[in-house]
Design a protein around this motif. Structure first.
Motif, PDB file in Angstrom:
ATOM      1  N   GLU A  23      56.381  59.535  19.252  1.00 52.71           N
ATOM      2  CA  GLU A  23      57.805  59.705  19.566  1.00 52.71           C
ATOM      3  C   GLU A  23      57.893  60.850  20.570  1.00 52.71           C
ATOM      4  N   TYR A  71      55.755  64.635  15.765  1.00 59.65           N
ATOM      5  CA  TYR A  71      56.331  63.576  16.603  1.00 59.65           C
ATOM      6  C   TYR A  71      55.335  63.113  17.674  1.00 59.65           C
ATOM      7  N   ARG A  93      61.134  63.145  21.399  1.00 58.74           N
ATOM      8  CA  ARG A  93      61.395  64.121  20.333  1.00 58.74           C
ATOM      9  C   ARG A  93      60.343  65.220  20.330  1.00 58.74           C
ATOM     10  N   ARG A 140      54.647  60.647  28.989  1.00 58.41           N
ATOM     11  CA  ARG A 140      56.006  60.198  29.319  1.00 58.41           C
ATOM     12  C   ARG A 140      56.169  59.878  30.802  1.00 58.41           C
TER      13      ARG A 140
END
Length: 306
Positions: free
Chosen positions: A95, A90, A98, A127
């Protein structure tokens, strides 16, 4: 051997096996084909499935990589490596939520794995979870991971957070643990220059120069630091030293790189015509020498501004 150690040993063995397979064949495709043949004979071998998944992931074939993980999960649903492999896949797929979830689940049951902590740190930084990412970088470092790239990432994040003194300490520790790490020396020097700590920057330059075979760029960096400190005479002397070093290298080999190095020194001394000649020859030898093109454009801008 306990369950946790088996998981760690299995994950490590898979990573080593994938590297060995990739090295043993002309390409990863051959390694995948070899694993597929083995899986035809042993379709329930979870280790082979995860190994093929790893190679597929490295090639960017994420759907195939995840398909192998899903197949392994049906055969061994409690295998702790599944979260690790899903998290890594991921992450490569961008992603990030996840990836964070699966890596966190894996780490909750398998502590003391600096490489996985480092990966989760990168996920969390991407993130925007900077404080959580820094905790993971710290834990990876405390766990014994001393790769240059870890110090680079950790230092850049500390700077982003405005923790410049800690960033400086990080770069210095990295230079102790990974001698000859030019990128860390440059990051330390740039940080100290931005902080106006010119003597500290010069000290770092001197240390790096002592380990360098080619000193042209280090003389030019020191000249910039001397000039920023208001020491024009010392700055000029370092630029002359850079030119002397560049001349020496050209007598050894008249390469595009050596010509570019001399052009840098000549440009720093304001000898633009001579720099342009060297840049022209450097570009003729290596047309895609982007740095030479950039310096040529910079000289043109300086001349138009005079």
């Amino acid at each position: 051997m306990g369950i946790r150690r088996k998981v760690i040993a299995g994950a490590t063995a898979l990573l080593l096996s994938s590297a060995a397979l990739a090295a043993a064949h002309p390409g990863v495709e051959h390694a995948v084909e070899a694993l597929s043949s083995k899986l035809d004979a042993a379709p329930t071998d979870v280790d082979l499935l995860l190994l093929r998944s790893e190679l597929q992931r490295r090639e960017g074939r994420f759907a195939l990589a995840m398909a192998d993980i899903d197949r392994a999960a049906k055969l061994a649903p409690k295998d702790a490596r599944l979260d690790l492999w899903r998290g890594l896949t991921y992450f490569e797929m961008a992603e990030l939520a996840r990836a964070d979830k699966h890596l966190s689940h894996y780490l909750a049951h398998n502590t003391g794995q600096p490489m996985v902590l480092w990966t989760r740190a990168r996920v969390r930084e991407a993130r925007g979870r900077y404080k959580a990412a820094l905790l993971d970088y710290d834990a990876a470092l405390a766990g014994g991971e001393h790769a240059v790239e870890l110090f680079v990432s950790r230092g850049a994040l500390l700077e982003r957070l405005g923790r410049e003194q800690e960033a400086e300490a990080n770069y210095r520790l990295g230079l102790q643990r990974a001698s000859g790490a030019v990128v860390l020396a440059i990051m330390l020097i740039d940080l100290e220059m931005r902080r106006g700590r010119f003597d500290s920057a010069i000290g770092a330059i001197d240390q790096a120069m002592g380990q360098a075979r080619v000193k042209t760029n280090w003389y030019l960096r020191r000249a910039a630091a001397q000039e920023a400190a208001g020491r024009a005479v010392l700055a000029r002397a370092d630029r002359e030293r850079a030119l002397g070093e560049a001349d020496r290298l050209i007598t050894i080999r008249r390469s595009s790189l050596a010509l570019f190095g001399r052009a840098q020194a000549l440009e720093a001394l304001g000898r633009y015509d001579e720099a342009i000649v060297d840049l022209g020859e450097a570009i003729a030898r290596t047309p895609k020498n982007h740095q030479a093109h950039q310096l040529l454009a910079a000289i043109a801008r300086k001349r138009s501004a005079q």
